[in-house]
Enzyme design. Structure first.
Site, mmCIF file in Angstrom:
data_model
loop_
_atom_site.group_PDB
_atom_site.id
_atom_site.type_symbol
_atom_site.label_atom_id
_atom_site.label_comp_id
_atom_site.label_asym_id
_atom_site.label_seq_id
_atom_site.Cartn_x
_atom_site.Cartn_y
_atom_site.Cartn_z
ATOM 1 N N HIS A 1 116.745 -42.893 -28.028
ATOM 2 C CA HIS A 1 116.262 -44.126 -27.406
ATOM 3 C C HIS A 1 115.003 -43.769 -26.628
ATOM 4 O O HIS A 1 114.949 -42.715 -25.973
ATOM 5 C CB HIS A 1 117.343 -44.700 -26.477
ATOM 6 C CG HIS A 1 116.928 -45.952 -25.776
ATOM 7 N ND1 HIS A 1 116.951 -47.189 -26.380
ATOM 8 C CD2 HIS A 1 116.452 -46.139 -24.519
ATOM 9 C CE1 HIS A 1 116.503 -48.087 -25.517
ATOM 10 N NE2 HIS A 1 116.199 -47.482 -24.388
ATOM 11 N N GLU B 1 109.836 -37.367 -28.664
ATOM 12 C CA GLU B 1 111.045 -37.667 -29.443
ATOM 13 C C GLU B 1 111.165 -36.729 -30.642
ATOM 14 O O GLU B 1 112.235 -36.157 -30.916
ATOM 15 C CB GLU B 1 111.005 -39.108 -29.946
ATOM 16 C CG GLU B 1 111.173 -40.163 -28.876
ATOM 17 C CD GLU B 1 111.175 -41.552 -29.480
ATOM 18 O OE1 GLU B 1 111.895 -41.788 -30.458
ATOM 19 O OE2 GLU B 1 110.463 -42.421 -28.955
ATOM 20 N N ASP C 1 123.565 -48.053 -26.309
ATOM 21 C CA ASP C 1 122.958 -47.141 -25.329
ATOM 22 C C ASP C 1 123.843 -46.759 -24.164
ATOM 23 O O ASP C 1 123.347 -46.374 -23.091
ATOM 24 C CB ASP C 1 121.658 -47.764 -24.776
ATOM 25 C CG ASP C 1 120.689 -48.090 -25.893
ATOM 26 O OD1 ASP C 1 119.945 -49.075 -25.749
ATOM 27 O OD2 ASP C 1 120.707 -47.376 -26.916
ATOM 28 N N SER D 1 109.742 -41.999 -38.477
ATOM 29 C CA SER D 1 109.016 -40.781 -38.077
ATOM 30 C C SER D 1 109.943 -39.742 -37.467
ATOM 31 O O SER D 1 109.746 -38.543 -37.638
ATOM 32 C CB SER D 1 107.883 -41.121 -37.114
ATOM 33 O OG SER D 1 108.377 -41.524 -35.857
ATOM 34 N N ASN D 2 110.981 -40.168 -36.761
ATOM 35 C CA ASN D 2 111.949 -39.202 -36.222
ATOM 36 C C ASN D 2 112.729 -38.552 -37.363
ATOM 37 O O ASN D 2 112.968 -37.333 -37.348
ATOM 38 C CB ASN D 2 112.909 -39.882 -35.249
ATOM 39 C CG ASN D 2 112.351 -39.974 -33.840
ATOM 40 O OD1 ASN D 2 112.278 -38.964 -33.145
ATOM 41 N ND2 ASN D 2 111.940 -41.146 -33.435
ATOM 42 N N LYS E 1 120.516 -52.004 -35.686
ATOM 43 C CA LYS E 1 121.738 -52.798 -35.750
ATOM 44 C C LYS E 1 122.882 -52.079 -35.045
ATOM 45 O O LYS E 1 122.872 -50.837 -34.950
ATOM 46 C CB LYS E 1 122.117 -53.066 -37.221
ATOM 47 C CG LYS E 1 121.102 -53.930 -37.970
ATOM 48 C CD LYS E 1 120.988 -55.310 -37.331
ATOM 49 C CE LYS E 1 120.071 -56.211 -38.104
ATOM 50 N NZ LYS E 1 119.852 -57.518 -37.389
ATOM 51 N N LEU E 2 123.889 -52.833 -34.624
ATOM 52 C CA LEU E 2 125.027 -52.238 -33.926
ATOM 53 C C LEU E 2 125.890 -51.437 -34.901
ATOM 54 O O LEU E 2 126.267 -51.946 -35.963
ATOM 55 C CB LEU E 2 125.866 -53.339 -33.262
ATOM 56 C CG LEU E 2 126.926 -52.858 -32.266
ATOM 57 C CD1 LEU E 2 126.263 -52.264 -31.019
ATOM 58 C CD2 LEU E 2 127.866 -54.002 -31.885
ATOM 59 N N ILE E 3 126.197 -50.202 -34.562
ATOM 60 C CA ILE E 3 127.087 -49.377 -35.384
ATOM 61 C C ILE E 3 128.514 -49.867 -35.162
ATOM 62 O O ILE E 3 128.972 -49.997 -34.031
ATOM 63 C CB ILE E 3 126.978 -47.887 -34.998
ATOM 64 C CG1 ILE E 3 125.560 -47.360 -35.264
ATOM 65 C CG2 ILE E 3 128.020 -47.046 -35.747
ATOM 66 C CD1 ILE E 3 125.114 -47.374 -36.704
#
Ligand SMILES: Nc1nc2c(c(=O)[nH]1)N[C@@H](CN(C=O)c1ccc(C(=O)N[C@@H](CCC(=O)O)C(=O)O)cc1)CN2
Ligand SMILES: NCC(=O)N[C@@H]1O[C@H](COP(=O)([O-])[O-])[C@@H](O)[C@H]1O
Length: 306
Positions: free
Chosen positions: A199, A270, A241, A103-104, A181-183
């Site tokens: 976030h 957001e 984060d 949605s973002n 997932k971690l970039i």
């Protein structure tokens, strides 16, 4: 800048007014120095010889030939989209990473389509090939890349292959929008200070590994100490984060809120905030303070920062 115009009958003027590319009409009326009524009466106006350097830079658009409906005259408008300049700033190429409904991503895409964000999505990356965000991308002609490679997504790319694949799209900024997932550090090194994440809490509170989706809002409510929450947009570094915060918004927490009710209230903010931040990065209005804090220069008042 020079453009070649010849304006014909009224039907053309009305089609110009309705033309989805709004850049044409202001150019015609302002450059031709004609009011709309005068322009309507013009059978032909050649603007070929005008030098347009003193007119507001155009959002250049596609090379087009618009044919009049009621006459055999043609409006031949040729101006070059290659850089698609707006106030002298090039349209930016954006990549988006999603894992869910997106949605973002859709909110920022709609802001692009409405002309509020001077960018274009050139590729979407997801760890779930059938998620809503990937489906939306395919419906809108945006290429989809799967990352990372897992048992469930064996066709996914490795980190190095992802960096190589993205390099072909000439990306200016990467937006993470519900990506879970971690970039990898390879990608962070390839795009320094150019990867953003949204976030759903006021970082540094309620962030880090394990804090995603509804889990974030459940933790906020369980803490009891919060009268407010809200989204954060930050630059991405190697950890979850912990990157430099760029923007936050305050959202009230109601005493008997469920996690779903709070999530929906935060999500609405957001969407608005990501579209505003995307507009700022595409217009090159993000600057870095001497202490390393990124700030956004106001569009309305260049003396104001947030
Ligand atoms: N290098 C970075 N990568 C990512 C960041 C970041 O800041 N730096 N942000 C996240 C988005 N995110 C919070 O905003 C976030 C996403 C996922 C998790 C998490 O704990 N994930 C689980 C796996 C969840 C799943 O696979 O369903 C985990 O790693 O165990 C925390 C925070 C995107 N990437
Ligand atoms: N820690 C990451 C995280 O929790 N991201 C959150 O996932 C949701 C994705 O929604 P969307 O797919 O509809 O944009 C959003 O609320 C976003 O803030």
């Amino acid at each position: 800048m020079e453009a070649l115009f010849s304006v014909c009958s009224n039907s053309l003027f009305s089609s110009l007014q309705n033309h989805k590319n709004k850049t044409l009409l202001p150019f015609l009326t302002s450059d031709s120095r004609l009011s709309s009524s005068q322009l309507k009466s013009q059978s032909r106006v050649s603007l070929k010889s005008h030098d347009f350097h003193d007119f507001p830079p155009l959002v250049a658009s596609r090379r087009r030939v618009l044919k009049c409906r009621s006459s055999n005259e043609q409006l031949e408008t040729s101006f070059d989209e290659s850089e698609s300049l707006k106030n002298g700033v090039r349209r930016k190429n954006l990549a988006v990473f999603v894992s869910g409904g997106g949605s973002n991503f859709r909110a920022v895409h709609q802001a692009i389509l409405s002309g509020d964000v001077h960018g274009r999505f050139v590729v979407l990356v997801t760890n779930k090939h059938d998620c809503g965000g990937a489906q939306y991308a395919r419906e809108n002609g945006i290429p989809v890349i799967i990352y990372p490679s897992t048992k469930k997504e064996p066709e996914g790319l490795s980190s190095n292959d992802l960096v190589a694949a993205l390099s072909t799209y000439k990306i200016d900024f990467i937006l993470l929008a519900g990506y879970l997932k971690l970039i990898p550090s390879e990608l962070i090194r390839a795009y320094p200070n150019s990867i953003l994440n949204i976030h759903p809490s006021l970082l540094p509170a309620f962030g880090g590994k394990g804090y995603y989706g509804t889990k974030v809002h459940k933790a906020v409510i369980a803490s009891g100490a919060r009268r407010y929450s809200g989204p954060t947009i930050h630059f991405v570094d190697e950890n979850y984060d912990t990157g430099r915060i760029l923007a936050q918004r305050i959202v009230p927490v109601v005493v008997n809120d469920t996690a779903e009710e709070l999530a929906a209230r935060v999500l609405r903010q957001e969407h608005k905030m990501y579209a505003e931040v995307a507009a700022a990065i595409c217009e090159e209005r993000v600057i870095w303070r001497e202490d390393g804090v990124p700030i956004i220069r106001s569009k309305a008042d260049p003396e104001h920062y947030s």
